[in-house]
Design an enzyme around this catalytic site. Sequence first.
Site, PDB file in Angstrom:
ATOM      1  N   LYS A 125      50.492  42.333  42.072  1.00 53.54           N
ATOM      2  CA  LYS A 125      51.153  43.267  42.838  1.00 53.54           C
ATOM      3  C   LYS A 125      52.754  42.942  42.815  1.00 53.54           C
ATOM      4  O   LYS A 125      53.496  44.251  42.770  1.00 53.54           O
ATOM      5  CB  LYS A 125      51.013  42.559  44.522  1.00 53.54           C
ATOM      6  CG  LYS A 125      49.464  42.862  44.906  1.00 53.54           C
ATOM      7  CD  LYS A 125      49.462  42.884  46.396  1.00 53.54           C
ATOM      8  CE  LYS A 125      47.841  43.070  46.985  1.00 53.54           C
ATOM      9  NZ  LYS A 125      47.830  42.489  48.417  1.00 53.54           N
ATOM     10  N   LYS A 145      37.567  50.420  42.176  1.00 53.78           N
ATOM     11  CA  LYS A 145      37.372  50.145  43.496  1.00 53.78           C
ATOM     12  C   LYS A 145      37.873  50.960  44.680  1.00 53.78           C
ATOM     13  O   LYS A 145      39.195  51.034  44.581  1.00 53.78           O
ATOM     14  CB  LYS A 145      37.618  48.696  43.883  1.00 53.78           C
ATOM     15  CG  LYS A 145      37.243  47.997  44.908  1.00 53.78           C
ATOM     16  CD  LYS A 145      37.967  46.576  45.231  1.00 53.78           C
ATOM     17  CE  LYS A 145      39.192  46.679  45.944  1.00 53.78           C
ATOM     18  NZ  LYS A 145      39.019  46.066  47.509  1.00 53.78           N
ATOM     19  N   LYS A 150      41.421  50.923  50.894  1.00 50.49           N
ATOM     20  CA  LYS A 150      42.147  51.707  51.773  1.00 50.49           C
ATOM     21  C   LYS A 150      43.631  52.034  51.588  1.00 50.49           C
ATOM     22  O   LYS A 150      44.330  52.769  52.245  1.00 50.49           O
ATOM     23  CB  LYS A 150      42.136  51.057  53.223  1.00 50.49           C
ATOM     24  CG  LYS A 150      42.486  49.720  53.577  1.00 50.49           C
ATOM     25  CD  LYS A 150      42.187  49.163  54.873  1.00 50.49           C
ATOM     26  CE  LYS A 150      41.728  47.850  55.027  1.00 50.49           C
ATOM     27  NZ  LYS A 150      42.400  46.564  54.262  1.00 50.49           N
TER      28      LYS A 150
HETATM   29  P1  ADP Z   1      40.850  47.481  50.902  1.00 52.36           P
HETATM   30  O1  ADP Z   1      41.157  47.287  49.407  1.00 52.36           O
HETATM   31  O2  ADP Z   1      40.367  48.433  51.511  1.00 52.36           O
HETATM   32  O3  ADP Z   1      42.665  47.554  51.485  1.00 52.36           O
HETATM   33  P2  ADP Z   1      40.733  44.705  51.575  1.00 52.36           P
HETATM   34  O4  ADP Z   1      41.510  44.124  50.064  1.00 52.36           O
HETATM   35  O5  ADP Z   1      41.884  44.515  52.595  1.00 52.36           O
HETATM   36  O6  ADP Z   1      40.383  46.109  51.378  1.00 52.36           O
HETATM   37  O7  ADP Z   1      39.374  43.960  51.889  1.00 52.36           O
HETATM   38  C1  ADP Z   1      38.721  43.993  53.113  1.00 52.36           C
HETATM   39  C2  ADP Z   1      37.562  43.590  53.097  1.00 52.36           C
HETATM   40  O8  ADP Z   1      36.673  44.648  52.686  1.00 52.36           O
HETATM   41  C3  ADP Z   1      37.048  42.276  51.954  1.00 52.36           C
HETATM   42  O9  ADP Z   1      36.003  41.799  52.577  1.00 52.36           O
HETATM   43  C4  ADP Z   1      36.741  43.207  50.791  1.00 52.36           C
HETATM   44  O10 ADP Z   1      35.859  42.363  50.051  1.00 52.36           O
HETATM   45  C5  ADP Z   1      36.042  44.455  51.378  1.00 52.36           C
HETATM   46  N1  ADP Z   1      36.223  45.518  50.645  1.00 52.36           N
HETATM   47  C6  ADP Z   1      37.469  46.304  50.414  1.00 52.36           C
HETATM   48  N2  ADP Z   1      37.133  47.228  49.620  1.00 52.36           N
HETATM   49  C7  ADP Z   1      35.928  47.291  49.114  1.00 52.36           C
HETATM   50  C8  ADP Z   1      34.830  47.889  48.392  1.00 52.36           C
HETATM   51  N3  ADP Z   1      35.396  48.999  47.588  1.00 52.36           N
HETATM   52  N4  ADP Z   1      33.640  47.665  48.036  1.00 52.36           N
HETATM   53  C9  ADP Z   1      33.060  46.690  48.790  1.00 52.36           C
HETATM   54  N5  ADP Z   1      33.860  45.632  49.672  1.00 52.36           N
HETATM   55  C10 ADP Z   1      35.146  46.165  49.756  1.00 52.36           C
HETATM   56 NA    NA Z   2      44.515  46.208  50.393  1.00 57.83          NA
END
Ligand code: ADP
Ligand code: NA
Length: 330
Positions: A114, A197, A200
């Site tokens: 990051k 992946k 959000k």
């Molecule tokens: P994002 O990448 O959407 O911001 P976070 O890193 O905040 O998500 O992760 C929040 C939760 O959602 C974690 O438990 C993470 O493992 C799960 N998660 C996020 N993106 C995915 C994905 N593409 N597939 C499966 N689980 C995910």
């Molecule tokens: Na994130």
Amino acid sequence: MTKQRLYSGMQPSADSLQIGNYIGALLQWRGMQDEYDAFFSVVDLHAITVPQDPAQLREKTRRTAAQYIAAGIEPSRSTLYVQSHVHAHAELAWILSTITGFGEAGRMTQFKDKSQKQGADATSVGLFTYPVLMAADILLYQTDVVPVGDDQKQHVELTRDLAERFNSRFGDTFTVPNPVIQSETARIYDLQEPTSKMSKSAESHAGVLWLLDEPSITAKKIMRAVTDSEGSVRYDRAAKPGVSNLLTIYSAITGRPVAEIEDEYAGRGYGDFKKGLRDVVVAEFEPVRARALELLADPAELDRVLAANADRAAEVADATLAAVYERVGL
Ligand code: ADP
Ligand code: NA
């Protein structure tokens, strides 16, 4: 026998959660509520490690909490609260930072990634100490298990090291937690870029399925998902990332094995398969979306639920923090 403690959380970094959060986190959490004494947090203190708009952050925090509840996290059964409402998180993070090595923190790969993207001057010290705050989140509740994505595994390892170090220096204080790493098959990829992946915080939203999107938008995004020219519905992550991703989503939502879905669509085109998936996802999201919007229409009631849950969380957290202050001589 008393139940084991579980802790997990998500950042309020968008107005809506995406289907990866739903499948990879919320569905798992929902299923663990009976077996564990569970604490689920909306980690707003983590969210301000990158610049935020204050009004938007408060709104995203509420919306994230509403989606937890709408997806089946029950605030009367599990403790569902906003991190910043429980002051012990920031206080314990400070104390843990004093037993964390500078080099040890510097080895966290998520920070390296990051901060490289942002540049040194745009990177806050808060982003650097983010894993220490996460350790505080977990250790405050004497947590036994932490369900996380594999990108958070290193942070849970640090948490374990800090708990062991504190215990051996100051006397037994913290439970040493174990990570429960979400399986590779629960990882969802972007529908337009099926090797990245789904996130959000993705820059383009074209391939992201939002829990709160209108059903017609969700349907369109699924029908436009990237596939390949082979034409057969077959799971092969390396050669067919798009179709494999759609199969993963189909299987995760219906609970049916991938092989059974492949059989159902054998000899049929991607159009049929996508229509099937569209119906499955739209039907799954519909009640979740409706419930979330209903909760958001009454923010005072939602805030009341969150405040009551924060009180419950604080009872546990404050007891841990009091023991910590006593042990370290404060
Ligand atoms: P994002 O990448 O959407 O911001 P976070 O890193 O905040 O998500 O992760 C929040 C939760 O959602 C974690 O438990 C993470 O493992 C799960 N998660 C996020 N993106 C995915 C994905 N593409 N597939 C499966 N689980 C995910
Ligand atoms: Na994130």
